[in-house]
Design a protein around this motif. Sequence first.
Motif, PDB file in Angstrom:
ATOM      1  N   LEU A  28      -9.276  -5.034  -6.159  1.00 30.69           N
ATOM      2  CA  LEU A  28     -10.128  -4.300  -5.237  1.00 30.69           C
ATOM      3  C   LEU A  28      -9.288  -3.476  -4.280  1.00 30.69           C
ATOM      4  CD1 LEU A  28     -13.002  -6.702  -4.091  1.00 30.69           C
ATOM      5  CD2 LEU A  28     -12.941  -5.116  -6.006  1.00 30.69           C
ATOM      6  N   MET A  29      -9.730  -2.221  -4.068  1.00 29.50           N
ATOM      7  CA  MET A  29      -9.025  -1.319  -3.161  1.00 29.50           C
ATOM      8  C   MET A  29     -10.032  -0.624  -2.252  1.00 29.50           C
ATOM      9  SD  MET A  29      -5.705  -1.304  -4.182  1.00 29.50           S
ATOM     10  CE  MET A  29      -4.935   0.299  -3.966  1.00 29.50           C
ATOM     11  N   ASP A  30      -9.589  -0.308  -1.049  1.00 26.51           N
ATOM     12  CA  ASP A  30     -10.372   0.491  -0.108  1.00 26.51           C
ATOM     13  C   ASP A  30     -10.381   1.940  -0.597  1.00 26.51           C
ATOM     14  OD1 ASP A  30     -10.787   2.307   2.237  1.00 26.51           O
ATOM     15  OD2 ASP A  30     -10.992   0.411   3.317  1.00 26.51           O
ATOM     16  N   THR A  33      -8.465   4.210   2.296  1.00 27.54           N
ATOM     17  CA  THR A  33      -7.051   3.932   2.609  1.00 27.54           C
ATOM     18  C   THR A  33      -6.238   3.569   1.379  1.00 27.54           C
ATOM     19  OG1 THR A  33      -7.422   1.566   3.004  1.00 27.54           O
ATOM     20  CG2 THR A  33      -7.763   3.062   4.857  1.00 27.54           C
ATOM     21  N   GLU A  34      -6.938   3.229   0.273  1.00 28.45           N
ATOM     22  CA  GLU A  34      -6.292   2.757  -0.956  1.00 28.45           C
ATOM     23  C   GLU A  34      -5.424   1.528  -0.706  1.00 28.45           C
ATOM     24  OE1 GLU A  34      -4.399   5.782  -3.210  1.00 28.45           O
ATOM     25  OE2 GLU A  34      -6.270   6.853  -3.618  1.00 28.45           O
ATOM     26  N   GLN A  35      -5.832   0.707   0.252  1.00 26.58           N
ATOM     27  CA  GLN A  35      -5.174  -0.565   0.506  1.00 26.58           C
ATOM     28  C   GLN A  35      -5.933  -1.682  -0.194  1.00 26.58           C
ATOM     29  OE1 GLN A  35      -2.186  -1.039   2.286  1.00 26.58           O
ATOM     30  NE2 GLN A  35      -2.213   1.189   2.003  1.00 26.58           N
ATOM     31  N   PRO A  36      -5.228  -2.761  -0.618  1.00 29.94           N
ATOM     32  CA  PRO A  36      -5.909  -3.888  -1.258  1.00 29.94           C
ATOM     33  C   PRO A  36      -6.916  -4.537  -0.311  1.00 29.94           C
ATOM     34  CG  PRO A  36      -3.526  -4.046  -1.540  1.00 29.94           C
ATOM     35  CD  PRO A  36      -3.766  -2.953  -0.556  1.00 29.94           C
ATOM     36  N   ILE A  37      -7.980  -5.091  -0.858  1.00 27.63           N
ATOM     37  CA  ILE A  37      -9.014  -5.761  -0.067  1.00 27.63           C
ATOM     38  C   ILE A  37      -8.956  -7.258  -0.357  1.00 27.63           C
ATOM     39  CG2 ILE A  37     -11.474  -5.948   0.429  1.00 27.63           C
ATOM     40  CD1 ILE A  37     -11.792  -3.074  -0.524  1.00 27.63           C
ATOM     41  N   PRO A  38      -8.416  -8.066   0.566  1.00 25.55           N
ATOM     42  CA  PRO A  38      -8.362  -9.515   0.349  1.00 25.55           C
ATOM     43  C   PRO A  38      -9.673 -10.195   0.726  1.00 25.55           C
ATOM     44  CG  PRO A  38      -7.293  -8.973   2.414  1.00 25.55           C
ATOM     45  CD  PRO A  38      -7.754  -7.670   1.816  1.00 25.55           C
ATOM     46  N   TYR A  39      -9.873 -11.400   0.199  1.00 26.56           N
ATOM     47  CA  TYR A  39     -10.963 -12.304   0.588  1.00 26.56           C
ATOM     48  C   TYR A  39     -12.353 -11.740   0.296  1.00 26.56           C
ATOM     49  CZ  TYR A  39      -6.889 -13.725   3.310  1.00 26.56           C
ATOM     50  OH  TYR A  39      -5.611 -14.064   3.705  1.00 26.56           O
ATOM     51  N   ALA A  40     -12.460 -10.839  -0.677  1.00 25.56           N
ATOM     52  CA  ALA A  40     -13.777 -10.355  -1.094  1.00 25.56           C
ATOM     53  C   ALA A  40     -14.379 -11.350  -2.091  1.00 25.56           C
ATOM     54  CB  ALA A  40     -13.663  -8.974  -1.732  1.00 25.56           C
ATOM     55  N   THR A  41     -15.713 -11.438  -2.111  1.00 27.32           N
ATOM     56  CA  THR A  41     -16.410 -12.354  -3.012  1.00 27.32           C
ATOM     57  C   THR A  41     -16.823 -11.618  -4.284  1.00 27.32           C
ATOM     58  OG1 THR A  41     -17.280 -13.662  -1.176  1.00 27.32           O
ATOM     59  CG2 THR A  41     -18.416 -13.855  -3.276  1.00 27.32           C
ATOM     60  N   ILE A  51     -12.864 -15.465  -5.243  1.00 27.42           N
ATOM     61  CA  ILE A  51     -12.471 -14.652  -4.084  1.00 27.42           C
ATOM     62  C   ILE A  51     -11.161 -13.952  -4.407  1.00 27.42           C
ATOM     63  CG2 ILE A  51     -11.551 -14.846  -1.722  1.00 27.42           C
ATOM     64  CD1 ILE A  51     -13.731 -16.729  -1.047  1.00 27.42           C
ATOM     65  N   THR A  52     -11.031 -12.695  -3.972  1.00 28.70           N
ATOM     66  CA  THR A  52      -9.779 -11.986  -4.210  1.00 28.70           C
ATOM     67  C   THR A  52      -8.660 -12.593  -3.365  1.00 28.70           C
ATOM     68  OG1 THR A  52     -10.324 -10.354  -2.505  1.00 28.70           O
ATOM     69  CG2 THR A  52     -10.927  -9.805  -4.753  1.00 28.70           C
ATOM     70  N   ASN A  53      -7.450 -12.536  -3.886  1.00 31.98           N
ATOM     71  CA  ASN A  53      -6.309 -13.074  -3.151  1.00 31.98           C
ATOM     72  C   ASN A  53      -5.822 -12.059  -2.111  1.00 31.98           C
ATOM     73  OD1 ASN A  53      -4.810 -11.149  -4.542  1.00 31.98           O
ATOM     74  ND2 ASN A  53      -3.693 -12.617  -5.800  1.00 31.98           N
ATOM     75  N   GLU A  54      -4.709 -12.357  -1.476  1.00 27.63           N
ATOM     76  CA  GLU A  54      -4.212 -11.504  -0.394  1.00 27.63           C
ATOM     77  C   GLU A  54      -3.836 -10.111  -0.870  1.00 27.63           C
ATOM     78  OE1 GLU A  54       0.272 -13.441  -0.726  1.00 27.63           O
ATOM     79  OE2 GLU A  54      -1.072 -13.969   0.922  1.00 27.63           O
ATOM     80  N   ASN A  55      -3.658  -9.917  -2.195  1.00 30.85           N
ATOM     81  CA  ASN A  55      -3.346  -8.606  -2.749  1.00 30.85           C
ATOM     82  C   ASN A  55      -4.570  -7.920  -3.357  1.00 30.85           C
ATOM     83  OD1 ASN A  55      -0.546  -8.801  -2.162  1.00 30.85           O
ATOM     84  ND2 ASN A  55      -0.305 -10.164  -3.923  1.00 30.85           N
ATOM     85  N   GLY A  56      -5.762  -8.492  -3.115  1.00 32.69           N
ATOM     86  CA  GLY A  56      -6.983  -7.894  -3.642  1.00 32.69           C
ATOM     87  C   GLY A  56      -7.249  -8.194  -5.101  1.00 32.69           C
ATOM     88  N   GLU A  57      -6.487  -9.085  -5.717  1.00 35.39           N
ATOM     89  CA  GLU A  57      -6.615  -9.372  -7.148  1.00 35.39           C
ATOM     90  C   GLU A  57      -7.600 -10.511  -7.389  1.00 35.39           C
ATOM     91  OE1 GLU A  57      -1.849  -8.463  -7.491  1.00 35.39           O
ATOM     92  OE2 GLU A  57      -2.638 -10.478  -7.825  1.00 35.39           O
ATOM     93  N   PHE A  58      -8.262 -10.456  -8.537  1.00 38.58           N
ATOM     94  CA  PHE A  58      -9.146 -11.563  -8.918  1.00 38.58           C
ATOM     95  C   PHE A  58      -9.210 -11.666 -10.435  1.00 38.58           C
ATOM     96  CE2 PHE A  58     -12.069  -7.995  -9.261  1.00 38.58           C
ATOM     97  CZ  PHE A  58     -12.874  -8.326 -10.355  1.00 38.58           C
ATOM     98  N   SER A  59      -9.633 -12.827 -10.877  1.00 39.43           N
ATOM     99  CA  SER A  59      -9.906 -13.074 -12.288  1.00 39.43           C
ATOM    100  C   SER A  59     -11.076 -14.035 -12.353  1.00 39.43           C
ATOM    101  CB  SER A  59      -8.675 -13.669 -12.986  1.00 39.43           C
ATOM    102  OG  SER A  59      -8.925 -13.872 -14.360  1.00 39.43           O
TER     103      SER A  59
END
Length: 511
Positions: A28-30, A33-41, A51-59
């Motif tokens: 996930l990215m903004d 700003t194109e910054q990663p989005i952490p803690y998204a559901t 939940i996405t990790n601190e780098n915006g990644e999920f699986s």
Amino acid sequence: MRTVTILFFISVISTFKLSGQTTISSKLMDSKTEQPIPYATIQFSSNNGVITNENGEFSISIYRAIQPQDSLVISCLGYETKSLAVKGFEKETIYLNPKAVDLDEVLLTNKKYTVDEILDSIKARLNTNYDKDYAKRKLFFRESFYNNIDKSVVNLDKSTIPEINQQLIDSLLNDVPKTSSNHVELLGNLYGKIAPYSKQKMDILKACRLEDEASEVNLENYEERFNKIFRKYVKRDSYFKIKSGWFSTKEDIDSSLFGDTEQVKKEKEVTAALLSEQRKRDSLRKAGFLNFRKRIIHGLENNHFVDEDNDLNFIHKSNRYRFKVEDYAFMDDMFVYVITFEPKRREDYKGTFYVNTEDFAVVRVDYQNVKPLRRFRLLGISLNQYLKEGTIIFHKNSNDKYSVKYLDESSGQRVGIKRPIKIIEKNKNVKGRRQQNMVKGDVDFIVNNLEKTELIVFETEALTELDYNAFKEKAEVLPEYLKKYDPDFWKGYNIIEPNQAIKEFKAIESE
């Protein structure tokens, strides 16, 4: 390239099916700003989300055949909710748009409260908003330890043993790994009252440990090198006086330094047999692993502001803090107050918390320490607990009350030792002067330790006391030891995506 290899790269998404199972990975990215989005559901159904990790990644894994109407619902604090079709999903990056809040819309059903009125409402509803009853929590837990030797200096002033010289000491210090890490991950179910200090039962489904044993191997090599020197120069029946500043310690020489006698050999054989037998007692090790981890996890889910005795006490001891309503925002389709806090004088933490405008429940806290939590220095020994920061997110469970959904906490400390040291060999059976050999110098070490803990609760299901009593706890799982990160280990399970340090983990001795 195989799917297993593709999973190593952060920016690559892989979607694969196996026996009716689909796994989707993305980032996930903004959009601005194109910054990663952490803690998204990322939610697929009411009981299947991550939940996405601190780098915006999920699986996320889906355990049935995909239907045309199936979709992922993505929500995050301050962003527009997004729904994406699962079928044919091929997005390696997902962009979310920031969501503006219409203050008039918020105030249609909520009057404009002062910060003191909001705090009073939070306190009044603490006991009713947060769940303390029996529940089953399906969860994933990860604990990581990172160690770094920031400084390692030993200056040798004097040595009467030729082989123990500055060159030897320097070579040993160069051989010691300056950085190391280990990680424990587990997936399981926790049963019991959510209330603090209540007895818990646990069912561990799967666990692993990433650990580098090279440091232990090196220490064994160092011990053998010193033993060879001691056998050559140190007399039988000698003992050591170890002095460092004001303290001294007496240590007898191990007879194994001088070759094995028959008695020593027999003792070693008995010890080896006992160790071998001990390794076979897996049931004890499994029970120890289960009991320790469930205690840690249950402590984590209660380690926050709801507990009156917790250090993160900005609610119960609000008179010690300054508060400011900064804004309004959306979080999982809730309107929330965005409130910052900072200590007036002595308290340890500052941060931001988010309050549901409907029921005045604190649904998220981001916090960090404003000063070292503990400092200690005495006789060349120092300790500095310099870091503690984290995020706690709550959700409404099947009891219609709030409980922990996600927790991420990092804590760090530096330990130092800067002292003179003197090792003296003495022997009471030698005529004349009892002192035989001496090694003298100064040591200066600084070690930096960082601990990172993550917990995600996928589902919290209400239990009765009868349900709890009926569940029979069995210790059946030991963590599988891995010498390097294996993306296949958790294939088919929903977990928190590992950070880059874990993905790059590889033991020194592994090929």
